[in-house]
Design a protein around this motif. Structure first.
Motif, PDB file in Angstrom:
ATOM      1  N   GLU A 152       0.194  -1.594  -0.232  1.00  0.00           N
ATOM      2  CA  GLU A 152       0.207  -0.389  -0.290  1.00  0.00           C
ATOM      3  C   GLU A 152       1.129   1.619  -0.128  1.00  0.00           C
ATOM      4  O   GLU A 152       2.225   1.036   0.893  1.00  0.00           O
ATOM      5  CB  GLU A 152      -0.793   0.170   1.601  1.00  0.00           C
ATOM      6  CG  GLU A 152      -2.310  -0.953   1.602  1.00  0.00           C
ATOM      7  CD  GLU A 152      -2.459  -0.581   2.236  1.00  0.00           C
ATOM      8  OE1 GLU A 152      -4.017  -2.099   2.481  1.00  0.00           O
ATOM      9  OE2 GLU A 152      -2.093  -0.282   3.215  1.00  0.00           O
ATOM     10  N   ILE A 153       0.417   2.172  -0.261  1.00  0.00           N
ATOM     11  CA  ILE A 153       0.804   3.698  -0.723  1.00  0.00           C
ATOM     12  C   ILE A 153      -0.245   4.745  -0.025  1.00  0.00           C
ATOM     13  O   ILE A 153      -0.616   4.539  -0.816  1.00  0.00           O
ATOM     14  CB  ILE A 153       1.957   4.295  -1.909  1.00  0.00           C
ATOM     15  CG1 ILE A 153       3.247   3.136  -2.141  1.00  0.00           C
ATOM     16  CG2 ILE A 153       1.884   5.326  -1.788  1.00  0.00           C
ATOM     17  CD1 ILE A 153       3.434   4.112  -3.763  1.00  0.00           C
ATOM     18  N   HIS A 154      -0.306   4.945   0.696  1.00  0.00           N
ATOM     19  CA  HIS A 154      -0.876   6.244   1.813  1.00  0.00           C
ATOM     20  C   HIS A 154      -0.303   7.584   1.362  1.00  0.00           C
ATOM     21  O   HIS A 154       0.943   8.049   1.427  1.00  0.00           O
ATOM     22  CB  HIS A 154      -0.598   6.096   3.276  1.00  0.00           C
ATOM     23  CG  HIS A 154      -1.317   4.906   3.828  1.00  0.00           C
ATOM     24  ND1 HIS A 154      -1.951   4.455   5.054  1.00  0.00           N
ATOM     25  CD2 HIS A 154      -1.528   3.601   3.425  1.00  0.00           C
ATOM     26  CE1 HIS A 154      -2.053   3.231   4.983  1.00  0.00           C
ATOM     27  NE2 HIS A 154      -2.389   3.010   4.368  1.00  0.00           N
ATOM     28  N   LEU A 155      -1.251   8.228   1.115  1.00  0.00           N
ATOM     29  CA  LEU A 155      -2.067   9.904   0.899  1.00  0.00           C
ATOM     30  C   LEU A 155      -2.068  10.758   1.750  1.00  0.00           C
ATOM     31  O   LEU A 155      -3.384  10.674   2.191  1.00  0.00           O
ATOM     32  CB  LEU A 155      -1.737   9.457  -0.980  1.00  0.00           C
ATOM     33  CG  LEU A 155      -0.617   9.379  -1.689  1.00  0.00           C
ATOM     34  CD1 LEU A 155      -1.875   9.538  -2.813  1.00  0.00           C
ATOM     35  CD2 LEU A 155       0.938   9.650  -1.485  1.00  0.00           C
ATOM     36  N   THR A 156      -1.529  11.833   1.336  1.00  0.00           N
ATOM     37  CA  THR A 156      -2.556  12.888   2.481  1.00  0.00           C
ATOM     38  C   THR A 156      -1.865  14.147   1.727  1.00  0.00           C
ATOM     39  O   THR A 156      -1.722  14.451   1.949  1.00  0.00           O
ATOM     40  CB  THR A 156      -1.444  13.029   3.983  1.00  0.00           C
ATOM     41  OG1 THR A 156      -1.317  12.540   4.613  1.00  0.00           O
ATOM     42  CG2 THR A 156      -2.088  14.676   4.658  1.00  0.00           C
ATOM     43  N   ILE A 157      -3.862  14.747   1.226  1.00  0.00           N
ATOM     44  CA  ILE A 157      -4.003  15.603  -0.220  1.00  0.00           C
ATOM     45  C   ILE A 157      -4.702  15.957   0.585  1.00  0.00           C
ATOM     46  O   ILE A 157      -5.524  16.069   0.655  1.00  0.00           O
ATOM     47  CB  ILE A 157      -4.199  15.065  -1.369  1.00  0.00           C
ATOM     48  CG1 ILE A 157      -3.251  14.085  -1.784  1.00  0.00           C
ATOM     49  CG2 ILE A 157      -4.657  15.939  -2.296  1.00  0.00           C
ATOM     50  CD1 ILE A 157      -3.385  12.655  -3.033  1.00  0.00           C
ATOM     51  N   SER A 158      -5.160  17.962   0.137  1.00  0.00           N
ATOM     52  CA  SER A 158      -5.536  18.576   0.381  1.00  0.00           C
ATOM     53  C   SER A 158      -6.400  19.390  -1.233  1.00  0.00           C
ATOM     54  O   SER A 158      -5.148  19.140  -2.001  1.00  0.00           O
ATOM     55  CB  SER A 158      -5.180  20.083   0.849  1.00  0.00           C
ATOM     56  OG  SER A 158      -5.105  20.010   2.341  1.00  0.00           O
ATOM     57  N   VAL A 159      -7.335  18.820  -1.481  1.00  0.00           N
ATOM     58  CA  VAL A 159      -7.703  19.417  -2.528  1.00  0.00           C
ATOM     59  C   VAL A 159      -7.011  21.014  -2.930  1.00  0.00           C
ATOM     60  O   VAL A 159      -8.022  22.009  -2.069  1.00  0.00           O
ATOM     61  CB  VAL A 159      -9.673  19.823  -2.523  1.00  0.00           C
ATOM     62  CG1 VAL A 159     -10.047  19.922  -3.963  1.00  0.00           C
ATOM     63  CG2 VAL A 159      -9.741  18.253  -2.265  1.00  0.00           C
ATOM     64  N   ALA A 160      -6.147  21.983  -4.170  1.00  0.00           N
ATOM     65  CA  ALA A 160      -5.766  23.007  -3.980  1.00  0.00           C
ATOM     66  C   ALA A 160      -6.908  23.692  -4.475  1.00  0.00           C
ATOM     67  O   ALA A 160      -7.623  23.401  -5.635  1.00  0.00           O
ATOM     68  CB  ALA A 160      -4.382  22.753  -5.074  1.00  0.00           C
ATOM     69  N   GLU A 161      -6.809  24.560  -4.698  1.00  0.00           N
ATOM     70  CA  GLU A 161      -8.113  26.030  -4.618  1.00  0.00           C
ATOM     71  C   GLU A 161      -7.066  26.813  -5.535  1.00  0.00           C
ATOM     72  O   GLU A 161      -6.188  27.416  -5.461  1.00  0.00           O
ATOM     73  CB  GLU A 161      -8.601  26.386  -3.809  1.00  0.00           C
ATOM     74  CG  GLU A 161      -9.335  25.972  -2.497  1.00  0.00           C
ATOM     75  CD  GLU A 161      -9.900  26.914  -1.808  1.00  0.00           C
ATOM     76  OE1 GLU A 161     -10.366  28.029  -1.937  1.00  0.00           O
ATOM     77  OE2 GLU A 161     -10.363  26.422  -1.196  1.00  0.00           O
ATOM     78  N   ASN A 162      -7.206  26.952  -6.751  1.00  0.00           N
ATOM     79  CA  ASN A 162      -7.026  27.890  -8.302  1.00  0.00           C
ATOM     80  C   ASN A 162      -7.261  29.059  -7.891  1.00  0.00           C
ATOM     81  O   ASN A 162      -8.462  29.650  -7.551  1.00  0.00           O
ATOM     82  CB  ASN A 162      -6.569  27.126  -9.479  1.00  0.00           C
ATOM     83  CG  ASN A 162      -6.326  26.026  -9.699  1.00  0.00           C
ATOM     84  OD1 ASN A 162      -5.219  26.026  -9.185  1.00  0.00           O
ATOM     85  ND2 ASN A 162      -7.546  25.309 -10.969  1.00  0.00           N
ATOM     86  N   PRO A 163      -5.979  29.833  -8.262  1.00  0.00           N
ATOM     87  CA  PRO A 163      -7.316  31.695  -8.912  1.00  0.00           C
ATOM     88  C   PRO A 163      -8.118  31.481  -8.992  1.00  0.00           C
ATOM     89  O   PRO A 163      -8.467  30.891 -10.100  1.00  0.00           O
ATOM     90  CB  PRO A 163      -5.627  31.811  -9.784  1.00  0.00           C
ATOM     91  CG  PRO A 163      -4.329  30.764  -9.248  1.00  0.00           C
ATOM     92  CD  PRO A 163      -5.138  29.445  -9.408  1.00  0.00           C
TER      93      PRO A 163
END
Length: 272
Positions: A152-163
């Motif tokens: 397994e590979i675990h990730l921690t990701i925030s949804v980026a907000e564009n300009p």
């Protein structure tokens, strides 16, 4: 997990072996927060070490692709070629191969958006696609240890907000992984990005470890702590973490509290 060799992008050189991973699990880490951060689990047999990253080739938002297809007024099955001469349907090329966030001035022709430029210019599809750059990979620190979570590979990701002026409100890859990618389908192209300088050396097992990881920067240190726990390291660990709100944004709080109870971790937090 299948493999394939994909061309290198100009942004960054990496191993050309691409694996198609399946998204096994996805849940939000901070319900109630004014931003979205997710924990993801990919099924993958990559030979990674704690501190490494993976690169992900995302797909563009299908709704935005549909708008482009409608504006071009051409069959979605129309064949076009990428820069290596490989054929794709127009729909597949726009969905998986084209960088739709960075559009050349030659396409825009002084218009404010791609859709506006297409509606006024009515370009031939092959010529239009030839001026689109390849979609680049996005890189994420691995938030797990292979000794703790094999395969397994675990990730921690925030949804980026564009300009505001961007064609799409969210980051291409964070939106793809957190909102769009289906569970259980081995279709996510990833590759390993080893870290030559950010890792746990062998002698670290006998030394204290201080980690500073605000926000999603906590990801690699989760892997470090899993690795130290799996190796039964008795040396102390001290984690510094910060985010906006303790009530909603204290990522992996239960894990840290369990390690604290076991006497394996000290945590210092700052929320503002």
């Amino acid at each position: 997990m299948s493999t394939e060799t994909l061309p290198l992008t100009p942004e960054k050189k990496h191993s050309s072996q691409v694996f198609f991973a399946a998204l096994k699990e996805r849940f939000r880490l901070n319900p109630g927060s004014d931003k979205e951060t997710y924990h993801l689990v990919l099924e993958a047999d990559l030979p990674y070490k704690v501190g490494d990253s993976i690169g992900v080739y995302p797909e563009n938002d299908p709704h935005y692709v549909e708008k482009i297809l409608a504006t071009l007024n051409t069959s979605r099955k129309h064949l076009v070629q990428d820069r290596e001469g490989n054929p794709h349907t127009l729909e597949t090329f726009l969905q998986k191969k084209a960088n739709l966030n960075r559009i050349s001035k030659k396409i825009l022709q002084h218009k404010s958006s791609l859709l506006e430029a297409l509606s006024h210019g009515n370009p031939e599809p092959s010529s239009f696609c030839a001026h689109l750059s390849p979609i680049p990979p996005r890189y994420y620190s691995i938030a797990s240890s292979p000794r703790h979570s094999p395969h397994e590979i675990h990730l921690t990701i925030s949804v980026a907000e564009n300009p505001v002026e961007a064609p799409f409100p969210f980051g291409t890859c964070s939106h793809y992984l957190c909102h769009q990618a289906p569970l259980g389908d081995p279709s996510i192209p990833i590759f390993l990005q080893p870290s030559p300088y950010f890792f746990l050396p062998d002698e670290a097992s006998s030394k204290p470890l201080i980690m500073i990881g605000p926000g999603t920067g906590i990801a690699p240190f989760r892997g470090f702590l899993q690795e130290r726990a799996a190796s039964k390291t008795s040396s102390p660990n001290w984690l510094f973490f910060g985010e906006r709100c303790q009530k909603t944004d204290f990522y992996y709080q239960n894990e840290w509290e369990s390690l604290q109870t076991a006497g394996l971790l000290e945590v210092t937090c700052a929320f503002s």
